[in-house]
Design a protein around this motif. Structure first.
Motif, PDB file in Angstrom:
ATOM      1  N   VAL A   1      82.370  57.944  38.061  1.00 62.12           N
ATOM      2  CA  VAL A   1      82.429  57.244  36.781  1.00 62.12           C
ATOM      3  C   VAL A   1      80.989  57.047  36.309  1.00 62.12           C
ATOM      4  O   VAL A   1      80.167  56.477  37.024  1.00 62.12           O
ATOM      5  N   CYS A   2      80.694  57.545  35.111  1.00 61.79           N
ATOM      6  CA  CYS A   2      79.326  57.534  34.590  1.00 61.79           C
ATOM      7  C   CYS A   2      79.226  56.621  33.377  1.00 61.79           C
ATOM      8  O   CYS A   2      80.093  56.660  32.504  1.00 61.79           O
ATOM      9  N   ILE A   3      78.143  55.850  33.332  1.00 56.18           N
ATOM     10  CA  ILE A   3      77.966  54.894  32.247  1.00 56.18           C
ATOM     11  C   ILE A   3      76.562  55.021  31.661  1.00 56.18           C
ATOM     12  O   ILE A   3      75.575  55.043  32.396  1.00 56.18           O
ATOM     13  N   SER A   4      76.503  55.101  30.343  1.00 56.50           N
ATOM     14  CA  SER A   4      75.223  54.994  29.634  1.00 56.50           C
ATOM     15  C   SER A   4      75.473  54.219  28.346  1.00 56.50           C
ATOM     16  O   SER A   4      76.609  53.896  28.012  1.00 56.50           O
TER      17      SER A   4
ATOM     18  N   LEU B   1      81.662  56.639  30.252  1.00 53.39           N
ATOM     19  CA  LEU B   1      81.937  55.392  29.542  1.00 53.39           C
ATOM     20  C   LEU B   1      80.708  54.941  28.767  1.00 53.39           C
ATOM     21  O   LEU B   1      79.578  55.107  29.224  1.00 53.39           O
ATOM     22  N   SER B   2      80.964  54.342  27.602  1.00 46.72           N
ATOM     23  CA  SER B   2      79.889  53.815  26.745  1.00 46.72           C
ATOM     24  C   SER B   2      79.731  52.325  26.957  1.00 46.72           C
ATOM     25  O   SER B   2      80.687  51.562  26.829  1.00 46.72           O
ATOM     26  N   ASP B   3      78.517  51.944  27.264  1.00 41.77           N
ATOM     27  CA  ASP B   3      78.136  50.540  27.448  1.00 41.77           C
ATOM     28  C   ASP B   3      77.036  50.250  26.427  1.00 41.77           C
ATOM     29  O   ASP B   3      75.888  50.017  26.790  1.00 41.77           O
ATOM     30  N   THR B   4      77.400  50.324  25.147  1.00 40.43           N
ATOM     31  CA  THR B   4      76.399  50.275  24.077  1.00 40.43           C
ATOM     32  C   THR B   4      75.614  48.974  24.020  1.00 40.43           C
ATOM     33  O   THR B   4      74.474  48.967  23.578  1.00 40.43           O
TER      34      THR B   4
ATOM     35  N   VAL C   1      82.359  56.299  42.767  1.00 32.55           N
ATOM     36  CA  VAL C   1      80.930  56.528  42.647  1.00 32.55           C
ATOM     37  C   VAL C   1      80.596  56.150  41.209  1.00 32.55           C
ATOM     38  O   VAL C   1      80.963  56.853  40.271  1.00 32.55           O
ATOM     39  N   LEU C   2      79.960  55.003  41.060  1.00 34.58           N
ATOM     40  CA  LEU C   2      79.625  54.477  39.741  1.00 34.58           C
ATOM     41  C   LEU C   2      78.158  54.772  39.490  1.00 34.58           C
ATOM     42  O   LEU C   2      77.296  54.337  40.243  1.00 34.58           O
ATOM     43  N   TYR C   3      77.894  55.567  38.456  1.00 32.53           N
ATOM     44  CA  TYR C   3      76.479  55.809  38.206  1.00 32.53           C
ATOM     45  C   TYR C   3      76.118  55.526  36.761  1.00 32.53           C
ATOM     46  O   TYR C   3      76.830  55.851  35.825  1.00 32.53           O
ATOM     47  N   PHE C   4      74.989  54.851  36.654  1.00 33.45           N
ATOM     48  CA  PHE C   4      74.393  54.495  35.371  1.00 33.45           C
ATOM     49  C   PHE C   4      73.251  55.465  35.128  1.00 33.45           C
ATOM     50  O   PHE C   4      72.476  55.755  36.044  1.00 33.45           O
ATOM     51  N   TYR C   5      73.158  55.963  33.910  1.00 28.91           N
ATOM     52  CA  TYR C   5      72.085  56.898  33.588  1.00 28.91           C
ATOM     53  C   TYR C   5      71.547  56.579  32.201  1.00 28.91           C
ATOM     54  O   TYR C   5      72.226  55.945  31.383  1.00 28.91           O
TER      55      TYR C   5
ATOM     56  N   PRO D   1      81.181  43.973  40.855  1.00 31.58           N
ATOM     57  CA  PRO D   1      81.757  43.270  39.705  1.00 31.58           C
ATOM     58  C   PRO D   1      82.777  44.149  38.985  1.00 31.58           C
ATOM     59  O   PRO D   1      82.518  45.327  38.727  1.00 31.58           O
ATOM     60  N   ASP D   2      83.932  43.589  38.684  1.00 31.30           N
ATOM     61  CA  ASP D   2      84.953  44.318  37.942  1.00 31.30           C
ATOM     62  C   ASP D   2      84.541  44.359  36.472  1.00 31.30           C
ATOM     63  O   ASP D   2      83.808  43.494  35.992  1.00 31.30           O
ATOM     64  N   PHE D   3      84.994  45.361  35.771  1.00 27.14           N
ATOM     65  CA  PHE D   3      84.713  45.460  34.341  1.00 27.14           C
ATOM     66  C   PHE D   3      85.761  46.334  33.686  1.00 27.14           C
ATOM     67  O   PHE D   3      86.488  47.057  34.350  1.00 27.14           O
ATOM     68  N   GLU D   4      85.790  46.248  32.373  1.00 27.39           N
ATOM     69  CA  GLU D   4      86.684  47.068  31.574  1.00 27.39           C
ATOM     70  C   GLU D   4      85.885  47.623  30.402  1.00 27.39           C
ATOM     71  O   GLU D   4      85.137  46.893  29.753  1.00 27.39           O
ATOM     72  N   LEU D   5      86.013  48.930  30.181  1.00 28.87           N
ATOM     73  CA  LEU D   5      85.395  49.594  29.033  1.00 28.87           C
ATOM     74  C   LEU D   5      86.388  50.583  28.444  1.00 28.87           C
ATOM     75  O   LEU D   5      87.249  51.115  29.166  1.00 28.87           O
ATOM     76  N   GLN D   6      86.236  50.848  27.165  1.00 32.77           N
ATOM     77  CA  GLN D   6      87.110  51.819  26.511  1.00 32.77           C
ATOM     78  C   GLN D   6      86.741  53.234  26.939  1.00 32.77           C
ATOM     79  O   GLN D   6      85.562  53.598  26.993  1.00 32.77           O
ATOM     80  N   ARG D   7      87.759  54.031  27.287  1.00 30.54           N
ATOM     81  CA  ARG D   7      87.564  55.428  27.640  1.00 30.54           C
ATOM     82  C   ARG D   7      87.418  56.260  26.374  1.00 30.54           C
ATOM     83  O   ARG D   7      87.743  55.815  25.272  1.00 30.54           O
ATOM     84  N   LEU D   8      86.982  57.498  26.555  1.00 30.30           N
ATOM     85  CA  LEU D   8      86.808  58.401  25.410  1.00 30.30           C
ATOM     86  C   LEU D   8      88.126  58.725  24.726  1.00 30.30           C
ATOM     87  O   LEU D   8      88.155  59.021  23.536  1.00 30.30           O
TER      88      LEU D   8
END
Length: 162
Positions: A71-74, A95-98, A37-41, A13-20
């Motif tokens: 690319v890391c997401i939490s 990336l922040s996925d609040t 390499v997309l990793y969620f933590y 799935p494509d997505f868009e998030l704001q970078r730091l």
């Protein structure tokens, strides 16, 4: 709203998030150039998440050689990511996925229904998921497997051009 868990062979799935830095990251823009390499933590600066991030950091040059970006997401806020990035000298995108929107889009499960899960997806340049690892335990263990998958992907690409 949770969807089916993304599996090997699925279109990512494509997505868009704001970078730091304030700009925007869009998955499919990066896939035009590199494998991802997309990793969620679960959380910045916790023992296992730090161990995993440092394992990716320590092998980052290999990821670049294999034409991949990490690319890391939490769900942590950008200020937390900035500290995490600075303290551990992390060279990749955080990336922040609040609101857990992207986590839910990928179907990353929660442990005990509350602890955000840990999942890794290797996505090739065509947007297809080539590898999935989903576990809260042994966070650093699968970096080598991810590198192996990327190595195989690059050699398949080279073979296709030969």
């Amino acid at each position: 709203m949770s969807r089916e868990v993304v599996k090997i062979g699925d279109k990512a799935p494509d997505f868009e998030l704001q970078r730091l830095d304030g700009g925007f990251f869009r998955l499919y823009e990066l896939l035009k150039e590199k494998n991802v390499v997309l990793y969620f933590y679960p959380k910045d600066s916790t023992a296992d998440c730090t161990r995993q991030a440092c394992e990716f950091r320590d092998h980052y040059d290999l990821f670049k050689e294999l034409q991949a970006e990490v690319v890391c997401i939490s769900s942590d806020k950008p200020d937390s990511h900035k500290r995490f990035e600075r303290v551990y000298r992390l060279p990749f995108t955080l990336l922040s996925d609040t609101d857990a929107q992207i986590r839910n889009l990928y179907g990353v499960p929660r442990r005990f229904g509350i602890v955000p899960g840990r999942a890794i997806y290797v996505i090739d340049k065509t947007g297809n998921v080539q590898y999935v690892f989903n576990s809260l335990s042994k966070p650093a263990e699968h970096v080598q497997k991810v590198l192996d998958v990327l190595f195989d992907l690059n050699h398949e690409t080279v073979a296709n051009f030969a």
